[in-house]
Design a protein around this motif. Sequence first.
Motif, short mmCIF file in Angstrom:
data_model
loop_
_atom_site.label_atom_id
_atom_site.label_comp_id
_atom_site.label_asym_id
_atom_site.label_seq_id
_atom_site.Cartn_x
_atom_site.Cartn_y
_atom_site.Cartn_z
N LEU A 70 -68.25 -6.20 -16.77
CA LEU A 70 -68.81 -5.17 -17.65
C LEU A 70 -69.78 -5.81 -18.64
CD1 LEU A 70 -65.63 -3.04 -18.34
CD2 LEU A 70 -67.65 -2.32 -17.06
N ILE A 165 -68.58 2.59 -17.25
CA ILE A 165 -68.29 2.27 -18.65
C ILE A 165 -67.12 3.09 -19.17
CG2 ILE A 165 -69.22 2.32 -21.00
CD1 ILE A 165 -71.96 1.77 -19.74
N THR A 178 -69.37 -5.31 -25.36
CA THR A 178 -70.39 -4.79 -24.44
C THR A 178 -71.70 -4.57 -25.17
OG1 THR A 178 -68.63 -3.69 -23.19
CG2 THR A 178 -70.89 -2.97 -22.78
#
Length: 502
Positions: A70, A165, A178
Amino acid sequence: MMTARSLSRGLHSYPERGWLAAIISVGAGTVGGLILLISALLYSPLIGVLALFAAVAATAFVVYAPNIMLLAMAFVTPLERIGRFGDDLTLQTFSLMRIVGLAALLAVIAQMLLRRQPLVLSTPLALCALLQAQAFASITYALDPASTQAHAITMLGGLLMLFTIVQGVRSWRAVEATLLAWLVATLLICLYQVYDWHFGAEISDLDIGSVSARFSTTLNALSEKETLGAAKRAMGTTSNSAVYGINLLLALPFVFYRMRVARSWPAAGFWAVGLVLVVYNLMLTNTRAVLILAVLMFSLIAALGLYRMTAVRALSAILMGAMLLPLLPQSIWDRVLHLDAYDLENATNLQWRFNLWAAALKLGGEHWLAGVGVGNRTAIISYLDPLRFDGEWIMAHNEFLQIFTELGIPGLLVFMSFIGSLLLRSWRVMRQCNADPELSRMRWFAAASFCALLVAPVFGLQVDVFHFPLKGWWLVAGLILVLDRLMRERIAQGERQVPHAA
């Protein structure tokens, strides 16, 4: 009641993987091998080696460290053009973003299966899926089926990124990590753009999509050569100066956010330097709409309290501006800062937009129920003056009018509802955090998200902004949905802990 500390706690360790992990590993390795083979055959051994590295990394990360994928996806989000394999005009299948995004999606699915996590659903996600369904349905009646099919698949990338996400980021700590990966990549691009502007070679419009010009970030634009002259314009790692500008505008409120929550002078100083870089790059785009939106963005940032304006700070901003202005080339003064540049007789790009909007209204009015299919760039041509336009394709240069022509009134309503639902959630989180001093950091994050989510549709009033690569916007949309879920879970847990009356 759950506290801010518990809300920001990271994910726990993963349970035993068993046979499911083995299947995932074999599957990821198989996919990686196919990517290696196809890449090597279609492009070059170097691309093949890179694909192999990505496949090996994905195999490990899918099973053992899904959160890292991610972060990798967030880091490569602003790369766009330089991350593509092959010329832009070819039917290239792979790009760095697609490979990393696929690995991140696999990692999230693996995490959900291994931890038996349920799907996270929300109204914005459902509206986005509905818009995607309308896009695929439009293939059946599209005036240009090939273009509609291609754009429907491109749209799917935004939905999958949002899904990845929302399902994969499960804590406040992961939200901030992130975001940080995306901001660091953006600042590195800004640094490279400054270097290339002053020391690199300019390229023409015809060279933008070629592999040989992949790492060139400065364009010699000739679109208004007859009135304002040739213009030197920064386009960063995108294929268009306006797209680079919107990417910078998306990041701008989060730079202010990091300054706002910085806990030390070195950290605040780092983000202040980052702010100077972003603002300077905004000017280098040499784009009128970007400058206007930047002024509006600064006003919104101040209004929401992300930046507390004081006499000292106002003086500092003036001094910073005075230091930057001498560094700007004459073309920026002529095209952006001079009032004559906004005269319709000189600004032919502005004048042409009015003609496009009128044509889009006519086209949409004739196909108001279902549109002509997403991605259509040719239907509008018959509504334009052939003496002034001789191109093979063009778009409405207004996101809302473009969607109106593509999907009719129903599609436009779904799109506007999707945008509105995201803005509503960021505003709601901001208001909820106002009541709890422990959540001030999340309040400022929600404020920055509101600014970023709003600037894109406003920018879309004069360009088809959501038809461009806009992964930064989808990243922010996903993160605010995660924060909204965390806040609702916190409130629900607090209500359960309130003792009932006897």
